[in-house]
Design a protein around this motif. Structure first.
Motif, mmCIF file in Angstrom:
data_model
loop_
_atom_site.group_PDB
_atom_site.id
_atom_site.type_symbol
_atom_site.label_atom_id
_atom_site.label_comp_id
_atom_site.label_asym_id
_atom_site.label_seq_id
_atom_site.Cartn_x
_atom_site.Cartn_y
_atom_site.Cartn_z
ATOM 1 N N ALA A 1 -35.091 -50.300 -1.313
ATOM 2 C CA ALA A 1 -35.318 -49.385 -0.657
ATOM 3 C C ALA A 1 -34.448 -49.760 0.775
ATOM 4 N N PHE A 2 -34.201 -50.744 1.107
ATOM 5 C CA PHE A 2 -33.576 -51.311 2.163
ATOM 6 C C PHE A 2 -31.867 -50.780 2.134
ATOM 7 N N ARG A 3 -31.568 -51.310 0.717
ATOM 8 C CA ARG A 3 -30.189 -51.090 0.163
ATOM 9 C C ARG A 3 -29.655 -49.535 0.666
ATOM 10 N N ARG A 4 -30.615 -48.626 0.716
ATOM 11 C CA ARG A 4 -30.067 -47.481 1.032
ATOM 12 C C ARG A 4 -29.729 -47.067 2.525
ATOM 13 N N PHE A 5 -29.945 -47.845 3.277
ATOM 14 C CA PHE A 5 -29.372 -47.862 4.775
ATOM 15 C C PHE A 5 -27.629 -48.150 4.492
ATOM 16 N N PHE A 6 -27.433 -48.816 3.715
ATOM 17 C CA PHE A 6 -25.954 -49.382 3.804
ATOM 18 C C PHE A 6 -24.997 -48.137 3.500
ATOM 19 N N PRO A 7 -23.961 -47.929 4.136
ATOM 20 C CA PRO A 7 -22.963 -46.700 3.800
ATOM 21 C C PRO A 7 -22.249 -46.962 2.607
ATOM 22 N N ASP A 8 -22.034 -45.863 2.008
ATOM 23 C CA ASP A 8 -21.157 -45.758 0.575
ATOM 24 C C ASP A 8 -19.601 -46.555 1.261
ATOM 25 N N PRO A 9 -18.939 -46.836 0.036
ATOM 26 C CA PRO A 9 -17.512 -47.491 0.235
ATOM 27 C C PRO A 9 -16.681 -46.396 1.131
ATOM 28 N N PRO A 10 -15.880 -46.974 1.839
ATOM 29 C CA PRO A 10 -14.735 -45.681 2.347
ATOM 30 C C PRO A 10 -14.127 -45.227 1.383
ATOM 31 N N GLY A 11 -14.140 -43.853 1.449
ATOM 32 C CA GLY A 11 -13.372 -43.072 0.295
ATOM 33 C C GLY A 11 -14.233 -42.381 -0.723
ATOM 34 N N THR A 12 -15.214 -43.016 -0.506
ATOM 35 C CA THR A 12 -16.345 -42.361 -1.818
ATOM 36 C C THR A 12 -16.687 -41.030 -1.535
ATOM 37 N N ARG A 13 -16.647 -40.104 -2.572
ATOM 38 C CA ARG A 13 -17.317 -38.872 -2.476
ATOM 39 C C ARG A 13 -18.234 -38.482 -3.542
ATOM 40 N N ASP A 14 -18.898 -37.730 -3.153
ATOM 41 C CA ASP A 14 -20.219 -37.509 -3.878
ATOM 42 C C ASP A 14 -19.664 -36.452 -5.168
ATOM 43 N N PRO A 15 -20.109 -37.204 -6.449
ATOM 44 C CA PRO A 15 -19.592 -36.289 -7.423
ATOM 45 C C PRO A 15 -19.912 -35.018 -7.578
ATOM 46 N N ARG A 16 -21.190 -34.677 -7.090
ATOM 47 C CA ARG A 16 -21.316 -33.076 -7.104
ATOM 48 C C ARG A 16 -20.245 -32.257 -6.638
ATOM 49 N N GLN A 17 -19.986 -32.733 -5.262
ATOM 50 C CA GLN A 17 -18.933 -32.133 -4.481
ATOM 51 C C GLN A 17 -17.420 -32.106 -5.292
ATOM 52 N N THR A 18 -17.093 -33.069 -5.696
ATOM 53 C CA THR A 18 -16.057 -33.004 -6.732
ATOM 54 C C THR A 18 -16.320 -32.126 -7.705
ATOM 55 N N ALA A 19 -16.985 -32.223 -8.299
ATOM 56 C CA ALA A 19 -17.428 -30.964 -9.597
ATOM 57 C C ALA A 19 -17.301 -29.431 -9.151
ATOM 58 N N ARG A 20 -18.114 -29.393 -7.797
ATOM 59 C CA ARG A 20 -17.873 -28.260 -7.180
ATOM 60 C C ARG A 20 -16.432 -27.696 -7.039
ATOM 61 N N GLU A 21 -15.494 -28.407 -6.495
ATOM 62 C CA GLU A 21 -14.257 -28.267 -6.106
ATOM 63 C C GLU A 21 -13.372 -28.004 -7.402
ATOM 64 N N GLN A 22 -13.777 -28.783 -8.393
ATOM 65 C CA GLN A 22 -13.091 -28.638 -9.655
ATOM 66 C C GLN A 22 -13.364 -27.210 -10.373
ATOM 67 N N ALA A 23 -14.744 -26.957 -10.028
ATOM 68 C CA ALA A 23 -15.028 -25.745 -11.059
ATOM 69 C C ALA A 23 -14.502 -24.472 -10.193
ATOM 70 N N GLY A 24 -14.292 -24.653 -8.902
ATOM 71 C CA GLY A 24 -13.511 -23.501 -8.050
ATOM 72 C C GLY A 24 -12.173 -23.198 -8.422
ATOM 73 N N ARG A 25 -11.512 -24.206 -9.116
ATOM 74 C CA ARG A 25 -10.106 -24.420 -9.361
ATOM 75 C C ARG A 25 -9.616 -23.610 -10.771
ATOM 76 N N PRO A 26 -8.665 -22.792 -10.663
ATOM 77 C CA PRO A 26 -8.293 -22.502 -12.102
ATOM 78 C C PRO A 26 -7.848 -23.581 -13.011
ATOM 79 N N ALA A 27 -8.155 -23.563 -14.056
ATOM 80 C CA ALA A 27 -7.973 -24.551 -15.279
ATOM 81 C C ALA A 27 -6.425 -24.457 -15.697
#
Length: 126
Positions: free
Chosen positions: A100-126
């Motif tokens: 539970a406590f480790r959730r207070f630590f931040p993500d590594p610099p430059g880390t992106r939420d994979p859901r956001q990356t997938a949304r961005e990829q879905a919006g781009r033409p293939a």
């Protein structure tokens, strides 16, 4: 003790409602070592709240780390579980408090939420 670590502990009570949503409760003591000196922090975890004291005392779990490693954890340059598995720090007691406590630590610099990356990829033409 570094200013980054002091600020991290000071920020915990305000951040607790967003981070601690599960029914976890207990006291975690964090022992930070620098040379032959150890600073003790008692963290009382409860659903949606945290109480932080800079003192030694009994706890349901104890996490021992160097102050340098802990500073890397609070800045996102190291990961808590990986540090324990590499024996860079030790943990004993109720493991759920650590998880539970480790959730207070931040993500590594430059880390992106994979859901956001997938949304961005879905919006781009293939």
């Amino acid at each position: 003790m570094g200013e980054v670590i002091e600020q991290f502990f000071a920020s915990l009570p305000a951040r607790a409602p967003a981070v601690l949503r599960s029914p976890i409760a207990g006291t975690l003591r964090i022992d930070l070592t620098t040379g032959n000196r150890t600073d003790h922090w008692l963290i009382e975890l409860a659903p949606g709240s945290v109480r932080v004291r800079h003192e030694h005392g009994p706890a349901d779990a104890v996490w021992t780390s160097s102050a340098g490693l802990f500073e890397r954890l609070v800045t996102g340059r190291a990961q808590g579980i990986a540090s324990v598995l590499r024996n860079e720090c030790t943990f004993s007691g109720q493991v759920l408090l650590f998880l539970a406590f480790r959730r207070f630590f931040p993500d590594p610099p430059g880390t992106r939420d994979p859901r956001q990356t997938a949304r961005e990829q879905a919006g781009r033409p293939a």
